[in-house]
Design an enzyme around this catalytic site. Structure first.
Site, short mmCIF file in Angstrom:
data_model
loop_
_atom_site.label_atom_id
_atom_site.label_comp_id
_atom_site.label_asym_id
_atom_site.label_seq_id
_atom_site.Cartn_x
_atom_site.Cartn_y
_atom_site.Cartn_z
N SER A 25 0.83 -1.21 0.00
CA SER A 25 0.00 0.00 0.00
C SER A 25 0.86 1.25 0.00
CB SER A 25 -0.83 0.07 1.28
OG SER A 25 -1.66 -1.02 1.41
N HIS A 59 -2.03 -3.88 -6.85
CA HIS A 59 -2.63 -3.36 -5.62
C HIS A 59 -4.14 -3.59 -5.64
CE1 HIS A 59 -3.51 0.08 -2.67
NE2 HIS A 59 -3.09 -0.96 -2.00
N GLU A 85 -5.11 -1.81 -9.11
CA GLU A 85 -4.11 -0.87 -9.63
C GLU A 85 -2.90 -1.68 -10.08
OE1 GLU A 85 -4.91 3.19 -7.04
OE2 GLU A 85 -3.63 1.68 -6.14
N ASN A 139 -4.76 5.22 -2.57
CA ASN A 139 -4.25 5.54 -1.23
C ASN A 139 -3.65 6.94 -1.13
OD1 ASN A 139 -5.06 3.15 -0.18
ND2 ASN A 139 -3.05 2.23 -0.04
N1 CAA Z 1 -16.47 -11.51 1.25
C1 CAA Z 1 -17.50 -11.67 0.42
N2 CAA Z 1 -18.53 -10.80 0.34
C2 CAA Z 1 -18.49 -9.75 1.17
C3 CAA Z 1 -17.43 -9.51 2.07
C4 CAA Z 1 -16.39 -10.45 2.09
N3 CAA Z 1 -15.33 -10.33 2.90
N4 CAA Z 1 -17.67 -8.36 2.73
C5 CAA Z 1 -18.83 -7.88 2.27
N5 CAA Z 1 -19.33 -8.70 1.33
C6 CAA Z 1 -20.55 -8.54 0.55
C7 CAA Z 1 -21.78 -8.94 1.36
O1 CAA Z 1 -22.09 -10.30 1.19
C8 CAA Z 1 -22.86 -8.02 0.78
O2 CAA Z 1 -23.36 -8.54 -0.41
P1 CAA Z 1 -24.87 -8.19 -0.90
O3 CAA Z 1 -25.08 -6.72 -0.71
O4 CAA Z 1 -24.90 -8.59 -2.34
O5 CAA Z 1 -25.73 -9.00 0.00
C9 CAA Z 1 -22.10 -6.76 0.39
O6 CAA Z 1 -20.71 -7.14 0.29
C10 CAA Z 1 -22.26 -5.70 1.43
O7 CAA Z 1 -21.82 -6.23 2.69
P2 CAA Z 1 -22.57 -6.00 4.07
O8 CAA Z 1 -24.06 -5.94 3.84
O9 CAA Z 1 -22.07 -7.00 5.06
O10 CAA Z 1 -22.02 -4.65 4.64
P3 CAA Z 1 -21.94 -3.24 3.98
O11 CAA Z 1 -23.09 -2.92 3.10
O12 CAA Z 1 -21.61 -2.36 5.11
O13 CAA Z 1 -20.65 -3.34 3.02
C11 CAA Z 1 -18.34 -3.11 2.60
C12 CAA Z 1 -19.41 -3.75 3.49
C13 CAA Z 1 -18.43 -3.74 1.20
C14 CAA Z 1 -17.00 -3.45 3.22
C15 CAA Z 1 -18.62 -1.58 2.50
O14 CAA Z 1 -18.77 -1.05 3.80
C16 CAA Z 1 -17.52 -0.83 1.80
O15 CAA Z 1 -17.47 -0.79 0.58
N6 CAA Z 1 -16.64 -0.17 2.58
C17 CAA Z 1 -15.50 0.59 2.06
C18 CAA Z 1 -14.38 -0.36 1.74
C19 CAA Z 1 -13.21 0.36 1.20
O16 CAA Z 1 -13.14 1.56 1.07
N7 CAA Z 1 -12.18 -0.44 0.86
C20 CAA Z 1 -10.92 0.07 0.43
C21 CAA Z 1 -9.99 0.20 1.61
S1 CAA Z 1 -8.45 0.92 1.18
C22 CAA Z 1 -7.60 -0.37 0.57
O17 CAA Z 1 -8.02 -1.48 0.49
C23 CAA Z 1 -6.23 -0.03 0.07
C24 CAA Z 1 -5.11 -0.05 1.02
O18 CAA Z 1 -4.00 -0.29 0.55
C25 CAA Z 1 -5.22 0.26 2.45
P1 NAD Z 2 -2.49 -8.63 7.74
O1 NAD Z 2 -1.82 -8.16 8.99
O2 NAD Z 2 -3.93 -8.97 7.78
O3 NAD Z 2 -1.72 -9.90 7.15
C1 NAD Z 2 -0.34 -9.96 6.95
C2 NAD Z 2 0.06 -11.44 6.99
O4 NAD Z 2 1.42 -11.55 6.58
C3 NAD Z 2 -0.06 -12.06 8.39
O5 NAD Z 2 -0.88 -13.21 8.33
C4 NAD Z 2 1.39 -12.40 8.75
O6 NAD Z 2 1.50 -13.57 9.54
C5 NAD Z 2 1.99 -12.59 7.36
N1 NAD Z 2 3.44 -12.45 7.30
C6 NAD Z 2 4.22 -11.52 7.88
N2 NAD Z 2 5.52 -11.74 7.55
C7 NAD Z 2 5.54 -12.83 6.75
C8 NAD Z 2 6.57 -13.54 6.07
N3 NAD Z 2 7.84 -13.17 6.16
N4 NAD Z 2 6.23 -14.60 5.31
C9 NAD Z 2 4.93 -15.00 5.20
N5 NAD Z 2 3.92 -14.36 5.81
C10 NAD Z 2 4.21 -13.29 6.57
O7 NAD Z 2 -2.20 -7.49 6.66
P2 NAD Z 2 -3.05 -7.15 5.33
O8 NAD Z 2 -4.06 -6.13 5.68
O9 NAD Z 2 -3.47 -8.40 4.68
O10 NAD Z 2 -1.94 -6.41 4.46
C11 NAD Z 2 -0.97 -7.14 3.73
C12 NAD Z 2 -0.33 -6.22 2.69
O11 NAD Z 2 -1.35 -5.75 1.81
C13 NAD Z 2 0.37 -4.99 3.27
O12 NAD Z 2 1.48 -4.67 2.46
C14 NAD Z 2 -0.70 -3.93 3.16
O13 NAD Z 2 -0.22 -2.63 3.12
C15 NAD Z 2 -1.34 -4.31 1.83
N6 NAD Z 2 -2.74 -3.87 1.66
C16 NAD Z 2 -3.58 -3.81 2.75
C17 NAD Z 2 -4.89 -3.39 2.56
C18 NAD Z 2 -5.84 -3.33 3.71
O14 NAD Z 2 -6.90 -2.71 3.59
N7 NAD Z 2 -5.56 -3.93 4.85
C19 NAD Z 2 -5.35 -3.07 1.28
C20 NAD Z 2 -4.47 -3.17 0.19
C21 NAD Z 2 -3.15 -3.55 0.40
#
Ligand code: CAA
Ligand code: NAD
Length: 311
Positions: A144, A165, A177, A215
């Protein structure tokens, strides 16, 4: 010399290697992202190996995949219980688990690294994988924060390197991405785009910049929400309510921080701050750091900005 020969073979691969589609995927890290990536790769017909540090973690990954597949099947096969069961068991059968990363990449066409967001640990992993993977294996990171190219430092086969990503929850979020670094060959890039399509994701391309597209915009917004609460301007609950009802976001920024993981958020901020110390958007947050120090890293820990403990 060995380096030259390897990169030549990889960069200007034979037609047999070029035509090889991605069938076997090794996902390193079976946490929330790794499990989601493995699940979607399996439901779209790929053979998948998940690697993590212990059998216990891997069994939890498989359990979370099973639970998520049930949610998908419930919708996809609403009137066909048998079809739903077959969908789940076929996907589960395509997923195997391994604690030894070197064994797990023996047949890999593609490696997707999704381990902890710690650059040193990631680099160490790629050093090991570089020696163990076959010549055609494409290496990618789901990072990320890090520059994808900074993971290249210890790998020799850099023409077969890129960023993939994906977003959390992977079975639901439709975006991928694809990050191309200057060293990524055309053949590798095309294969990554084709893989994204095979995973039924919409792909966008971005250069290897902090946070790529999503991000770069989303993380500063989330940390700005934390600063707003740190200043005492509003409560976490009210900020979340405001952004959901006033801006139409599915989750408020604090719910999303907890969902992503505060450890991941902190790693992202620390990495950016170290690289760009003068950028005001990348400054650390005391509130975020304190919660991480206390182990309150969000949903996966049962507590973050909110509590998820069953009462
Ligand atoms: N597996 C399978 N299906 C799932 C699921 C999972 N883990 N989580 C949710 N769903 C499905 C549900 O079954 C449901 O399906 P239907 O509507 O068709 O019945 C649908 O998704 C909605 O789920 P919920 O009703 O349980 O809950 P919700 O309406 O609150 O939605 C959510 C949950 C999809 C997570 C929604 O809240 C959402 O879109 N949140 C924002 C998520 C977001 O921004 N993600 C990006 C994070 S940043 C990132 O990932 C990058 C990074 O590097 C950090
Ligand atoms: P997480 O903490 O849920 O999982 C990380 C896993 O990696 C753990 O199960 C840990 O045991 C394992 N691990 C650590 N070191 C290891 C090694 N040397 N060999 C094998 N396994 C090892 O974290 P996450 O949220 O799944 O994030 C994983 C990666 O994906 C990070 O780089 C994060 O930035 C990126 N990412 C996270 C998100 C998010 O929303 N959480 C979204 C996109 C990308």
């Amino acid at each position: 010399m060995a380096h030259f020969v390897k990169t030549c073979i990889r960069g200007f691969s034979t037609s047999a290697v070029r035509e090889q589609a991605i069938k076997c995927v090794t996902v390193i890290g079976g946490g929330q992202m790794g499990a989601g990536i493995a699940q979607v790769a399996a439901t779209t017909g790929h053979q998948v190996v998940i690697v993590d540090q212990s059998e216990d973690i891997l069994n939890k990954s498989k359990a979370s995949i099973h639970k998520s597949l049930q949610r998908v099947a419930k919708k996809k096969f609403a009137d066909d219980a048998k079809g739903g069961e077959a969908f789940i068991s076929e996907a589960i059968d395509r997923v195997s688990i391994q604690t030894d990363a070197t064994n797990a990449v023996g047949n890999a066409d593609l490696v997707i690294e999704a381990i902890v967001e710690n650059l040193d640990v990631k680099k160490q992993l790629f050093t090991v994988l570089d020696k163990a993977a076959p010549q055609h294996t494409i290496f990618t990171s789901n990072t990320s924060m890090s520059y994808v190219s900074s993971l290249l430092a210890l790998t020799e086969w850099y023409m077969l390197f890129g960023g993939l990503h994906l977003f959390n929850p992977v079975p639901v979020m439709k975006l991928l991405e694809v990050i191309r670094i200057p060293q990524t060959s055309d053949d590798t890039f095309d294969k990554l785009l084709a893989f994204g399509k095979s995973m039924q994701k919409t792909t966008v391309n971005c250069k290897d910049t902090p946070g790529f597209i999503v991000n770069r915009l989303l993380v500063p917004y989330m940390v700005e929400a934390v600063r707003l609460v740190e200043r005492g301007d509003a409560s976490t609950r009210d900020v979340d309510t405001a952004m959901k009802l006033g801006a139409g976001y599915p989750m408020g920024p604090f719910e999303l921080c907890d969902y992503v993981g505060l450890d991941t958020m902190k790693f992202i901020m620390d990495g950016w701050c170290e690289k760009y110390p003068d950028n005001p958007l990348f400054q650390p947050s005391a509130m975020l750091n304190k919660l991480v120090e206390e182990g309150k890293v969000g949903v996966k820990a049962g507590e973050g900005f909110y509590s998820y403990k069953k009462k």
